[in-house]
Motif scaffolding. Structure first.
Motif, PDB file in Angstrom:
ATOM      1  N   LYS A  48      63.076  63.831  39.854  1.00 28.39           N
ATOM      2  CA  LYS A  48      64.026  63.419  40.897  1.00 28.39           C
ATOM      3  C   LYS A  48      65.346  64.156  40.725  1.00 28.39           C
ATOM      4  O   LYS A  48      65.949  64.638  41.700  1.00 28.39           O
ATOM      5  N   ARG A  49      65.813  64.279  39.473  1.00 22.45           N
ATOM      6  CA  ARG A  49      67.077  64.974  39.208  1.00 22.45           C
ATOM      7  C   ARG A  49      66.987  66.460  39.575  1.00 22.45           C
ATOM      8  O   ARG A  49      67.918  67.034  40.133  1.00 22.45           O
ATOM      9  N   VAL A  50      65.868  67.086  39.232  1.00 26.17           N
ATOM     10  CA  VAL A  50      65.698  68.512  39.520  1.00 26.17           C
ATOM     11  C   VAL A  50      65.681  68.759  41.024  1.00 26.17           C
ATOM     12  O   VAL A  50      66.324  69.684  41.533  1.00 26.17           O
ATOM     13  N   ALA A  51      64.951  67.932  41.761  1.00 26.67           N
ATOM     14  CA  ALA A  51      64.896  68.093  43.217  1.00 26.67           C
ATOM     15  C   ALA A  51      66.287  67.945  43.821  1.00 26.67           C
ATOM     16  O   ALA A  51      66.683  68.711  44.709  1.00 26.67           O
ATOM     17  N   LYS A  52      67.045  66.974  43.342  1.00 29.95           N
ATOM     18  CA  LYS A  52      68.411  66.772  43.841  1.00 29.95           C
ATOM     19  C   LYS A  52      69.300  67.963  43.488  1.00 29.95           C
ATOM     20  O   LYS A  52      70.087  68.439  44.311  1.00 29.95           O
ATOM     21  N   ALA A  53      69.159  68.456  42.261  1.00 26.93           N
ATOM     22  CA  ALA A  53      69.956  69.608  41.837  1.00 26.93           C
ATOM     23  C   ALA A  53      69.622  70.845  42.659  1.00 26.93           C
ATOM     24  O   ALA A  53      70.515  71.613  43.040  1.00 26.93           O
ATOM     25  N   TYR A  54      68.343  71.053  42.956  1.00 25.04           N
ATOM     26  CA  TYR A  54      67.936  72.219  43.746  1.00 25.04           C
ATOM     27  C   TYR A  54      68.511  72.165  45.165  1.00 25.04           C
ATOM     28  O   TYR A  54      68.843  73.193  45.745  1.00 25.04           O
ATOM     29  N   ARG A  55      68.605  70.966  45.729  1.00 18.72           N
ATOM     30  CA  ARG A  55      69.218  70.822  47.050  1.00 18.72           C
ATOM     31  C   ARG A  55      70.648  71.373  47.032  1.00 18.72           C
ATOM     32  O   ARG A  55      71.105  71.992  47.997  1.00 18.72           O
ATOM     33  N   ASP A  56      71.354  71.132  45.938  1.00 22.00           N
ATOM     34  CA  ASP A  56      72.735  71.607  45.809  1.00 22.00           C
ATOM     35  C   ASP A  56      72.775  73.091  45.453  1.00 22.00           C
ATOM     36  O   ASP A  56      73.474  73.886  46.089  1.00 22.00           O
ATOM     37  N   LEU A  57      72.011  73.487  44.445  1.00 20.26           N
ATOM     38  CA  LEU A  57      72.041  74.867  43.959  1.00 20.26           C
ATOM     39  C   LEU A  57      71.610  75.872  45.026  1.00 20.26           C
ATOM     40  O   LEU A  57      72.085  77.008  45.037  1.00 20.26           O
ATOM     41  N   PHE A  58      70.717  75.468  45.925  1.00 22.02           N
ATOM     42  CA  PHE A  58      70.214  76.359  46.967  1.00 22.02           C
ATOM     43  C   PHE A  58      70.639  75.897  48.359  1.00 22.02           C
ATOM     44  O   PHE A  58      69.956  76.138  49.348  1.00 22.02           O
ATOM     45  N   GLY A  59      71.808  75.271  48.414  1.00 25.06           N
ATOM     46  CA  GLY A  59      72.331  74.784  49.682  1.00 25.06           C
ATOM     47  C   GLY A  59      72.714  75.888  50.648  1.00 25.06           C
ATOM     48  O   GLY A  59      72.940  75.620  51.834  1.00 25.06           O
ATOM     49  N   ARG A 123      83.906  80.940  50.742  1.00 25.62           N
ATOM     50  CA  ARG A 123      82.759  80.156  51.204  1.00 25.62           C
ATOM     51  C   ARG A 123      81.578  81.048  51.571  1.00 25.62           C
ATOM     52  O   ARG A 123      80.422  80.694  51.332  1.00 25.62           O
ATOM     53  N   VAL A 124      81.875  82.205  52.162  1.00 29.11           N
ATOM     54  CA  VAL A 124      80.799  83.144  52.495  1.00 29.11           C
ATOM     55  C   VAL A 124      80.081  83.602  51.228  1.00 29.11           C
ATOM     56  O   VAL A 124      78.843  83.694  51.185  1.00 29.11           O
ATOM     57  N   ILE A 125      80.852  83.892  50.188  1.00 28.99           N
ATOM     58  CA  ILE A 125      80.242  84.285  48.911  1.00 28.99           C
ATOM     59  C   ILE A 125      79.334  83.175  48.400  1.00 28.99           C
ATOM     60  O   ILE A 125      78.205  83.422  47.962  1.00 28.99           O
ATOM     61  N   ASP A 126      79.800  81.933  48.478  1.00 31.11           N
ATOM     62  CA  ASP A 126      78.996  80.806  48.010  1.00 31.11           C
ATOM     63  C   ASP A 126      77.714  80.652  48.824  1.00 31.11           C
ATOM     64  O   ASP A 126      76.655  80.331  48.271  1.00 31.11           O
ATOM     65  N   ILE A 127      77.794  80.858  50.129  1.00 32.39           N
ATOM     66  CA  ILE A 127      76.608  80.710  50.975  1.00 32.39           C
ATOM     67  C   ILE A 127      75.506  81.657  50.523  1.00 32.39           C
ATOM     68  O   ILE A 127      74.345  81.253  50.365  1.00 32.39           O
ATOM     69  N   PHE A 128      75.857  82.920  50.302  1.00 26.37           N
ATOM     70  CA  PHE A 128      74.832  83.876  49.891  1.00 26.37           C
ATOM     71  C   PHE A 128      74.435  83.704  48.430  1.00 26.37           C
ATOM     72  O   PHE A 128      73.283  83.955  48.061  1.00 26.37           O
ATOM     73  N   ALA A 129      75.387  83.281  47.598  1.00 25.68           N
ATOM     74  CA  ALA A 129      75.063  83.082  46.182  1.00 25.68           C
ATOM     75  C   ALA A 129      74.116  81.909  45.992  1.00 25.68           C
ATOM     76  O   ALA A 129      73.262  81.929  45.095  1.00 25.68           O
ATOM     77  N   ARG A 130      74.228  80.904  46.843  1.00 31.85           N
ATOM     78  CA  ARG A 130      73.395  79.709  46.681  1.00 31.85           C
ATOM     79  C   ARG A 130      72.048  79.870  47.390  1.00 31.85           C
ATOM     80  O   ARG A 130      71.572  79.008  48.104  1.00 31.85           O
ATOM     81  N   ARG A 131      71.462  81.043  47.188  1.00 32.07           N
ATOM     82  CA  ARG A 131      70.113  81.353  47.632  1.00 32.07           C
ATOM     83  C   ARG A 131      69.452  82.153  46.508  1.00 32.07           C
ATOM     84  O   ARG A 131      70.143  82.669  45.633  1.00 32.07           O
ATOM     85  N   LEU A 132      68.143  82.270  46.527  1.00 30.02           N
ATOM     86  CA  LEU A 132      67.484  83.177  45.586  1.00 30.02           C
ATOM     87  C   LEU A 132      67.889  84.596  45.948  1.00 30.02           C
ATOM     88  O   LEU A 132      67.810  84.994  47.115  1.00 30.02           O
ATOM     89  N   GLN A 133      68.332  85.377  44.956  1.00 27.45           N
ATOM     90  CA  GLN A 133      68.990  86.633  45.255  1.00 27.45           C
ATOM     91  C   GLN A 133      68.638  87.740  44.277  1.00 27.45           C
ATOM     92  O   GLN A 133      68.148  87.492  43.167  1.00 27.45           O
ATOM     93  N   THR A 134      68.928  88.965  44.725  1.00 25.45           N
ATOM     94  CA  THR A 134      69.203  90.079  43.825  1.00 25.45           C
ATOM     95  C   THR A 134      70.676  90.391  44.027  1.00 25.45           C
ATOM     96  O   THR A 134      71.233  90.161  45.118  1.00 25.45           O
ATOM     97  N   GLN A 135      71.332  90.901  43.002  1.00 21.44           N
ATOM     98  CA  GLN A 135      72.763  91.174  43.135  1.00 21.44           C
ATOM     99  C   GLN A 135      73.029  92.236  44.190  1.00 21.44           C
ATOM    100  O   GLN A 135      74.012  92.161  44.930  1.00 21.44           O
ATOM    101  N   GLU A 136      72.146  93.226  44.259  1.00 18.92           N
ATOM    102  CA  GLU A 136      72.322  94.297  45.240  1.00 18.92           C
ATOM    103  C   GLU A 136      72.304  93.740  46.671  1.00 18.92           C
ATOM    104  O   GLU A 136      73.149  94.086  47.505  1.00 18.92           O
ATOM    105  N   ALA A 137      71.321  92.877  46.953  1.00 16.58           N
ATOM    106  CA  ALA A 137      71.215  92.305  48.293  1.00 16.58           C
ATOM    107  C   ALA A 137      72.404  91.415  48.610  1.00 16.58           C
ATOM    108  O   ALA A 137      72.964  91.472  49.710  1.00 16.58           O
ATOM    109  N   MET A 138      72.818  90.592  47.644  1.00 15.33           N
ATOM    110  CA  MET A 138      73.928  89.689  47.878  1.00 15.33           C
ATOM    111  C   MET A 138      75.211  90.451  48.195  1.00 15.33           C
ATOM    112  O   MET A 138      75.985  90.077  49.089  1.00 15.33           O
ATOM    113  N   THR A 139      75.450  91.546  47.474  1.00 18.89           N
ATOM    114  CA  THR A 139      76.647  92.366  47.714  1.00 18.89           C
ATOM    115  C   THR A 139      76.658  92.891  49.139  1.00 18.89           C
ATOM    116  O   THR A 139      77.671  92.829  49.849  1.00 18.89           O
TER     117      THR A 139
END
Length: 207
Positions: A48-59, A123-139
């Motif tokens: 339950k904790r992991v699912a809740k954390a993932y909602r936040d981490l990948f918001g 906030r824009v940085i956070d939006i893209f960072a809070r997804r599964l990423q590669t650094q190159e794509a995020m930049t």
């Protein structure tokens, strides 16, 4: 540009996503797979904790940078030089191993008659960072999102990140940093503007 567009995930409706119960069951499976007992006292509530954390981490999948950058200000008293935000901290997750990337981003743009609130860039940085990423794509995503929505004369983005997939596993090299850059508009076509961007970053660092 096509490669950039493909890295912008489509928003899934709630009905298309696995349920909370399914997410928790998946975590229980992983706990068993690593060799632990999901029914022992310390792990009973972990799914339950992991699912809740993932909602936040990948918001970031639920947010649109265009909405964030939509409000601009034209009362700039004739200001038309570089706007630079430096040392914006972020955390993301590597799309290959789903372990953290921790770093900081530096963003500059040359306004074309209008500016955006400084908090919106962060906030824009956070939006893209809070997804599964590669650094190159995020930049590239950060730069092109600002470029497409704000329509400035140019955008410069530098990202520095430490990848836990290198520090915690594999070659286990702690403290190594990866640096990526993307330039658009005048920052891409005019080498002097790139030099100014780098010089301003260096000037901040020297303080």
């Amino acid at each position: 540009m096509d490669a950039i567009v493909k890295t912008f995930p489509n928003k899934e409706s709630e009905s298309d996503r696995p349920s909370q119960a399914e997410a928790e069951a998946a975590v229980r499976t992983l706990l068993r797979w690593v060799g632990d007992d999901p029914d022992r006292e310390g792990l009973i509530d972990t799914p339950k904790r992991v699912a809740k954390a993932y909602r936040d981490l990948f918001g970031g999948y639920d947010e649109d940078p265009e909405d964030v950058l939509g409000r601009t200000f034209e009362e700039v008293s004739g200001y038309d030089d570089i706007v630079l935000m430096r040392d914006i901290p972020f955390f993301s997750h590597c799309e290959h191993h789903m372990v953290p990337i921790i770093g900081r981003a530096h963003v500059a743009y040359l306004p074309d008659g209008k500016v955006v609130g400084l908090s919106k860039i962060a906030r824009v940085i956070d939006i893209f960072a809070r997804r599964l990423q590669t650094q190159e794509a995020m930049t590239a995503q950060i730069a092109h999102s600002i470029d497409e929505t704000l329509r400035p004369l140019g955008v410069a983005v530098m990202v520095e990140g430490e990848h836990m997939c290198m520090a915690m596993r594999g070659i286990r090299k702690q403290g190594s940093t990866t640096m990526t850059t993307t330039f658009t508009g005048q920052f891409k076509s005019d080498a002097q503007q790139q030099v100014r961007f780098m010089t301003m970053l260096k000037g901040f660092a020297a303080r």
